[in-house]
Design an enzyme around this catalytic site. Structure first.
Site, PDB file in Angstrom:
ATOM      1  CE  LYS A  22      -3.701  -0.342   2.651  1.00 53.65           C
ATOM      2  NZ  LYS A  22      -4.290  -0.475   4.001  1.00 53.65           N
ATOM      3  NE  ARG A  91      -5.179   3.659   4.059  1.00 53.29           N
ATOM      4  CZ  ARG A  91      -5.236   3.858   2.757  1.00 53.29           C
ATOM      5  NH1 ARG A  91      -4.621   4.891   2.210  1.00 53.29           N
ATOM      6  NH2 ARG A  91      -5.893   3.008   1.983  1.00 53.29           N
ATOM      7  N   GLY A 100      -8.097  -6.951   5.088  1.00 55.32           N
ATOM      8  CA  GLY A 100      -8.885  -7.011   6.314  1.00 55.32           C
ATOM      9  C   GLY A 100      -8.196  -7.672   7.497  1.00 55.32           C
ATOM     10  CG  MET A 102      -2.422  -6.767   9.832  1.00 52.71           C
ATOM     11  SD  MET A 102      -0.758  -6.484   9.316  1.00 52.71           S
ATOM     12  CE  MET A 102      -0.974  -6.055   7.628  1.00 52.71           C
ATOM     13  NE  ARG A 337      -6.201  -4.678  -2.958  1.00 46.11           N
ATOM     14  CZ  ARG A 337      -6.721  -4.633  -1.733  1.00 46.11           C
ATOM     15  NH1 ARG A 337      -5.940  -4.558  -0.683  1.00 46.11           N
ATOM     16  NH2 ARG A 337      -8.018  -4.679  -1.555  1.00 46.11           N
ATOM     17  CG  HIS A 453      -6.853 -43.856  -1.644  1.00 44.24           C
ATOM     18  ND1 HIS A 453      -8.190 -43.941  -1.971  1.00 44.24           N
ATOM     19  CD2 HIS A 453      -6.212 -44.768  -2.410  1.00 44.24           C
ATOM     20  CE1 HIS A 453      -8.343 -44.890  -2.884  1.00 44.24           C
ATOM     21  NE2 HIS A 453      -7.161 -45.403  -3.166  1.00 44.24           N
ATOM     22  NE  ARG A 559      -0.870 -44.731 -18.545  1.00 43.58           N
ATOM     23  CZ  ARG A 559      -1.141 -43.653 -17.829  1.00 43.58           C
ATOM     24  NH1 ARG A 559      -0.596 -43.467 -16.662  1.00 43.58           N
ATOM     25  NH2 ARG A 559      -2.000 -42.749 -18.284  1.00 43.58           N
ATOM     26  CB  SER A 798      10.238 -41.211 -22.170  1.00 43.20           C
ATOM     27  OG  SER A 798       9.185 -40.621 -21.451  1.00 43.20           O
ATOM     28  CB  THR A 801       9.710 -38.601 -12.914  1.00 43.30           C
ATOM     29  OG1 THR A 801       8.533 -38.154 -13.570  1.00 43.30           O
ATOM     30  CG2 THR A 801      10.932 -38.081 -13.622  1.00 43.30           C
ATOM     31  CB  CYS A 866       6.071 -39.968 -19.825  1.00 46.21           C
ATOM     32  SG  CYS A 866       6.931 -41.456 -19.317  1.00 46.21           S
ATOM     33  CE1 TYR A 886       8.083 -36.888 -24.235  1.00 49.08           C
ATOM     34  CE2 TYR A 886       9.990 -36.735 -25.681  1.00 49.08           C
ATOM     35  CZ  TYR A 886       9.138 -37.497 -24.907  1.00 49.08           C
ATOM     36  OH  TYR A 886       9.331 -38.834 -24.789  1.00 49.08           O
TER      37      TYR A 886
HETATM   38  P1  ADP Z   1      -7.737  -1.939   4.103  1.00 51.79           P
HETATM   39  O1  ADP Z   1      -6.327  -2.340   3.876  1.00 51.79           O
HETATM   40  O2  ADP Z   1      -8.491  -2.822   5.015  1.00 51.79           O
HETATM   41  O3  ADP Z   1      -8.437  -1.642   2.806  1.00 51.79           O
HETATM   42  P2  ADP Z   1      -7.314   0.872   4.362  1.00 51.79           P
HETATM   43  O4  ADP Z   1      -6.085   1.313   5.042  1.00 51.79           O
HETATM   44  O5  ADP Z   1      -7.293   0.911   2.885  1.00 51.79           O
HETATM   45  O6  ADP Z   1      -7.690  -0.566   4.887  1.00 51.79           O
HETATM   46  O7  ADP Z   1      -8.484   1.804   4.927  1.00 51.79           O
HETATM   47  C1  ADP Z   1      -9.813   1.428   5.189  1.00 51.79           C
HETATM   48  C2  ADP Z   1     -10.791   2.409   4.551  1.00 51.79           C
HETATM   49  O8  ADP Z   1     -10.541   3.727   4.936  1.00 51.79           O
HETATM   50  C3  ADP Z   1     -10.692   2.393   3.042  1.00 51.79           C
HETATM   51  O9  ADP Z   1     -11.968   2.491   2.498  1.00 51.79           O
HETATM   52  C4  ADP Z   1      -9.912   3.629   2.733  1.00 51.79           C
HETATM   53  O10 ADP Z   1     -10.210   4.134   1.468  1.00 51.79           O
HETATM   54  C5  ADP Z   1     -10.346   4.574   3.838  1.00 51.79           C
HETATM   55  N1  ADP Z   1      -9.287   5.548   4.137  1.00 51.79           N
HETATM   56  C6  ADP Z   1      -8.038   5.260   4.541  1.00 51.79           C
HETATM   57  N2  ADP Z   1      -7.301   6.379   4.680  1.00 51.79           N
HETATM   58  C7  ADP Z   1      -8.109   7.400   4.349  1.00 51.79           C
HETATM   59  C8  ADP Z   1      -7.933   8.825   4.283  1.00 51.79           C
HETATM   60  N3  ADP Z   1      -6.763   9.398   4.571  1.00 51.79           N
HETATM   61  N4  ADP Z   1      -8.966   9.576   3.899  1.00 51.79           N
HETATM   62  C9  ADP Z   1     -10.145   9.003   3.613  1.00 51.79           C
HETATM   63  N5  ADP Z   1     -10.388   7.689   3.654  1.00 51.79           N
HETATM   64  C10 ADP Z   1      -9.381   6.888   4.019  1.00 51.79           C
HETATM   65 MG    MG Z   2      -7.918  -0.513   1.425  1.00 57.55          MG
END
Ligand code: ADP
Ligand code: MG
Ligand code: MG
Length: 914
Positions: A22, A91, A100, A102, A337, A453, A559, A798, A801, A866, A886
């Site tokens: 991120k 974040r 989700g 952390m 991402r 199995h 075979r 061939s 393995t 093979c 091959y």
């Molecule tokens: P996750 O990795 O679980 O997606 P994020 O760090 O992306 O968590 O943040 C959770 C939510 O908060 C996301 O919808 C993100 O867009 C929003 N968010 C994070 N930082 C900001 C910010 N500086 N301003 C507005 N929204 C934010």
């Molecule tokens: Mg996010």
């Protein structure tokens, strides 16, 4: 001096290990001119240091303060300021995205004073109190470990008392009341007031995010997805200026994909909410709208969003999954991402992006994990079904199937024979359940892993299997499977998806696999690049046709014994085995000859003009006879029956009456029964003669060919006669004759003599010249050490393995997989199952030695593999590396192997095995 923080302007967007995915992307987006709110990243190295010392490193907080003042400068706001306060989000984000897992804290920097500042700044008390109560709850939960529920009761109470259903109906006063109640919750739960000092808030939050790396959720996730420390070690912390999507109707927040991740279609895709904060979209508090609606609702913003999407794709050259927020008609990008997509979408986007000139063919191939393609050749659940799974097990063999539940193999056969679709459910399966596999659409077990199995057999048959679904209690006696409070009885319909391990109640429609034009195009590019060819293992003409349609360049292993096992042939094969003289054996072989020849002809034609490698008889002969135990039972039954017939006769005579017996009894005379008994006894004798302590190391393979050359002669004649007939019909075919289990060139020489003789006879008979290859399997350790010699007598090698792995490890596969291999894998004594993934360090070294020696004797020798490992991308890389010509694998693995072959070539420079 250590540097702990990087501003978004200075961080290296390529360094995900240091900045997290991120953070790195926030830096990169900032630097390419996208509108990202100002911010900075605290590195993953800092996290590791913190976790090690249980304390933040010295100097970190002063660096943080410095970066905060930069943010203050850039935004003109002040952190903790009474007017125009700066708020930030804190974040998490590691090198590998763990959605989700952390924690993130929003609106940090609010206290009693800055709250007033925010109210003045925005002139919107409702908004300010809403931000405040969200912050208190999130901070309370993430930093102070207070249960959501403690806050929620107050929230719900205020709503109830005000008679309001939706959060949006709450007024500023309500939200103020809620905020005060929340502050009290913090006081009650922690014994301390909510921290007013904004730097204290920040410091505690940084620690909490670091700590979340070692939280149970995150640890479990890493274990589940095999995320090792060299892939991701610690989380970064991103401190980002808050932007608000909830300041009115000119504000919004949303998530999007730059293309449709379900179909790959090049279109705007995503959802947004007007007047909302990011987490509202995810939390499902309000139902978001499809992004297309923004074109009407906020046309200017939509235009900007399209522009953002185009910039993201043209920069990253990969489909992106992004988050954004619109604050008062200004669009901010908050995250991007690489998108996760299904196989169909991956293939389509690869082909499209090449055609759009965005990426090269090489990049198009490399962005797809070859294993993903296996999904495409098995039936899949209709993508629009939205039924939740009842339980989940291990995805043991891909594909989806529905059918009636049965709890034992015999019932599977009975119902399957009556035309029913059935799913065989067992705690675990054993070799004696095998007939149930044939009859079933799919297999489900409550115990055992991916090498159990059930898993191995189902994969071999290409049938879906979910294994080790431990939430299911199976009660075979009562014919019942219990999942939670759901009781599934024999005959109830379930659906299993072996691609992800899901189990559903009822029938969910499946869609049949199709080889799309896009997949053809993509694999065509792969073939152009790859050096190693992909052949198929196939034993029947249908199998060969299927393999050809998937793009197999030949058959690497047929075979022949699979043909022997067919119902109309087995009696002939048994006669051949029972024969005690050469004449008797030859007469049985003469009857087999035309049958084998016609089989071969069909097979060659199906693969025309590509090569078909036929392996001469390999398994020990006893495999074609019933077991001793079974014969003893049958003989016993027949003898009893003979006694009954005799007894009947005697009783009739004693009664002195002449009674006509009904016909069937008449026909089964004593004579017939006795004849059957003596045939069975002969078989029994033969079975005992053939008994071996360890048949897999006994009289099999070329050793049979040495003892009974007439058997190999018949097979060779069938192959070459079929070939001659094809030539006569002007069908180009390329048979290859392959000898199993060779240990010395003397064996090969002897078989070659037979081949030469038969060749001459057939050439004379048909008056044509035959051009085919003669070769050997390399599947014994000795063959590897003598490969230079063997190469004098053959044109191809061939690697078998499966046997070579057994021989190298001194493991028998079944025993290993059923007994100790899972333990070996789990405890890391062995990293992989060597029967699935080629053991490069051991078996691979033998192969390398044999390849080098073979090439030395005969530079043009054609070499392939093979064994089952031939369809596995890791193994293919090694095979490419040691210059095999091959690989041969089962039909559904062909697309995987074709793509992996291209990867092997493209990535050769960075491949360094052992
Ligand atoms: P996750 O990795 O679980 O997606 P994020 O760090 O992306 O968590 O943040 C959770 C939510 O908060 C996301 O919808 C993100 O867009 C929003 N968010 C994070 N930082 C900001 C910010 N500086 N301003 C507005 N929204 C934010
Ligand atoms: Mg996010
Ligand atoms: Mg073998």
């Amino acid at each position: 001096m250590n540097k702990y923080c990087y501003s978004f302007q200075e961080g290296n967007g390529k360094d995900k290990a240091l900045l997290g995915g991120k953070g790195a992307n926030l830096c990169e987006m900032t630097q390419i001119g996208l509108n990202v709110p100002p911010g900075f990243v605290i590195t993953t190295a800092t996290c590791r240091q913190y976790l090690e010392n249980s304390d933040l490193p010295e100097g970190l907080m002063s660096e943080v303060k410095q970066h905060i003042s930069e943010l203050e400068e850039q935004t003109g706001k002040r952190f903790g300021g009474q007017t125009d306060p700066l708020l930030v989000s804190v974040r998490s984000g590691s090198a590998i995205s763990m959605p989700g897992m952390m924690d993130t804290i929003l609106n940090l920097g609010l206290n009693k004073q800055t709250l007033q500042g925010l109210i003045e700044q925005t002139d919107d008390p409702r908004f300010a109190y809403d931000a405040y109560r969200r912050f208190i709850q999130l901070f309370g939960k993430v930093v102070l470990n207070i249960d959501d529920e403690k806050f929620d009761v107050h929230f719900e109470k205020v709503k109830r008392q005000a008679g309001i259903n939706a959060d949006i109906g709450l007024s500023a006063d309500h939200l103020q009341e809620i905020s005060e109640l929340f502050l009290q919750v913090v006081q009650d739960e922690t014994g301390h007031p909510f921290p007013e000092d904004v730097y204290e808030q920040l410091e505690l939050s940084i620690k909490a995010v670091f700590d979340s790396w070692m939280g149970k959720r995150a640890i479990d996730y890493r274990r589940e997805f095999n995320i090792t420390p060299d892939m991701a070690n610690g989380t970064a912390v991103n401190i980002v200026t808050m932007v608000f999507g909830n300041m009115g109707d000119d504000c919004a927040t949303g998530v999007g994909f730059t293309r449709n991740p379900g179909t790959g279609e090049n279109e705007m895709y995503g959802e947004y909410l007007v007047n909302a904060q990011g987490e509202d979209v995810v939390a499902g508090i309000r139902t978001p709208k499809p992004v297309q609606e923004m074109a009407h609702e906020m046309p200017k913003m939509y235009e900007q969003l399209v522009e953002l999407r185009n910039k993201l794709e043209s920069h990253y050259k990969e489909v992106q999954d992004y988050e954004y927020t619109i604050e008062r008609n200004i669009l901010y990008c908050l995250q991007t991402r690489n998108a996760k997509m299904n196989a169909t979408a991956m293939v389509k986007t690869s082909v499209d992006m090449v055609e759009e000139g965005l990426i090269t063919k090489e990049q198009a191939l490399l962005r797809i994990n070859p294993e993903l393609l296996e999904q495409l050749l098995h039936p899949q659940l209709a993508p629009d079904h939205n039924q939740p799974p009842l339980a989940t097990g291990l995805p043991a063999s891909p594909g989806a199937a529905s059918g009636k539940c049965v709890f034992d193999a015999d019932t599977a056969v009975r119902m399957g024979g009556a035309g029913e679709q059935v799913i065989l459910i067992r705690e675990e399966t054993k070799p004696e359940d095998i007939h149930g596999f044939f009859a079933a659409q799919g297999v489900l077990t409550s115990r055992g892993g991916k090498t159990s199995h059930a898993a191995v057999v189902a994969r071999g048959m290409g049938k879906p299997c979910v294994a080790g679904a431990e939430d299911i209690k199976i009660d075979v006696k009562r014919r019942l499977a219990i999942i939670g409070d759901t009781h599934i009885r024999e005959g109830d319909i379930i659906t299993i998806d072996g691609s992800n391990g899901n189990i559903y109640l009822g029938a969910i429609p499946t869609i049949e696999p199709t080889f799309s034009n896009d997949l053809n195009t993509l694999l065509g590019w792969a073939d152009e690049i790859a050096e190693i060819e992909v052949y198929a293992n196939a034993d029947t003409p249908e199998g060969a046709r299927l393999a050809a349609s998937y793009g197999a360049a030949g058959i690497g292993l047929c075979r022949t014994e699979r043909m022997f096992n067919a119902e109309d042939r087995l009696p002939l094969v048994v006669d051949m085995i029972l024969a005690n003289t050469l004449e008797a054996r030859e007469s049985a072989l003469a009857k087999l000859f035309p049958i084998q020849r016609d089989d071969f002809k069909q097979l060659f034609v199906a693969m025309s003009p590509n090569p078909v490698t036929v392996r001469l008889l390999d398994p020990p002969m006893h495999e074609f006879l019933p077991s001793e135990h079974q014969l003893l039972e049958e003989i016993d039954a027949l003898k009893q029956y003979a006694l009954i017939i005799k007894g009947q006769k005697v009783s009739l005579e004693m009664l002195g009456q002449h009674i006509e017996l009904p016909t069937p009894f008449n026909e089964l005379t004593e004579e017939l029964v006795n004849e059957a008994i003596s045939k069975k006894e002969l078989m029994l004798q033969k079975v005992r003669d053939l008994y071996e302590v360890n048949p897999m190391l006994g009289h099999r393979g070329v050793r049979l060919g040495m003892s009974y050359p007439e058997i190999y002669r018949m097979q060779i004649r069938s192959i070459l006669d079929a070939m001659a007939q094809c030539y006569k019909e002007r069908i180009p075919v390329q048979p290859q004759i392959m000898v199993p289990q060779i240990i010395t060139s003397q064996e090969l020489k002897k078989v070659k003599e037979i081949v030469d003789q038969v060749k001459q006879e057939i050439e004379q008979h048909y008056r044509i010249e035959l051009d085919f290859k003669f070769g050997t399997m390399i599947e014994t350790v000795r063959a590897c050490t003598r490969a230079g010699d063997l190469a004098q007598y053959c044109e191809f090698f061939s690697f078998g393995t499966n046997d070579l792995t057994q021989a190298t490890f001194s493991f028998s596969r079944e025993d290993a997989e059923n007994k100790f291999l899972p333990l070996y894998n789990e405890s890391g004594i062995l990293q992989d199952n060597p029967f699935e993934i080629l053991d490069v360090k051991g078996v691979g070294q033998l192969m390398k030695m044999a390849v080098e020696a073979g090439h030395q004797t005969q530079p043009n020798i054609h070499i392939g593999i093979c064994g089952e490992q031939g369809g596995h991308p890791e193994s293919i890389r090694f095979c490419h590396h040691i210059k095999l010509d091959y690989v041969s694998c089962s039909a559904p693995r062909i697309p995987v192997a074709r793509l992996a072959a291209a990867h092997a070539k493209l990535l050769e420079d960075e491949y360094h095995p052992v």
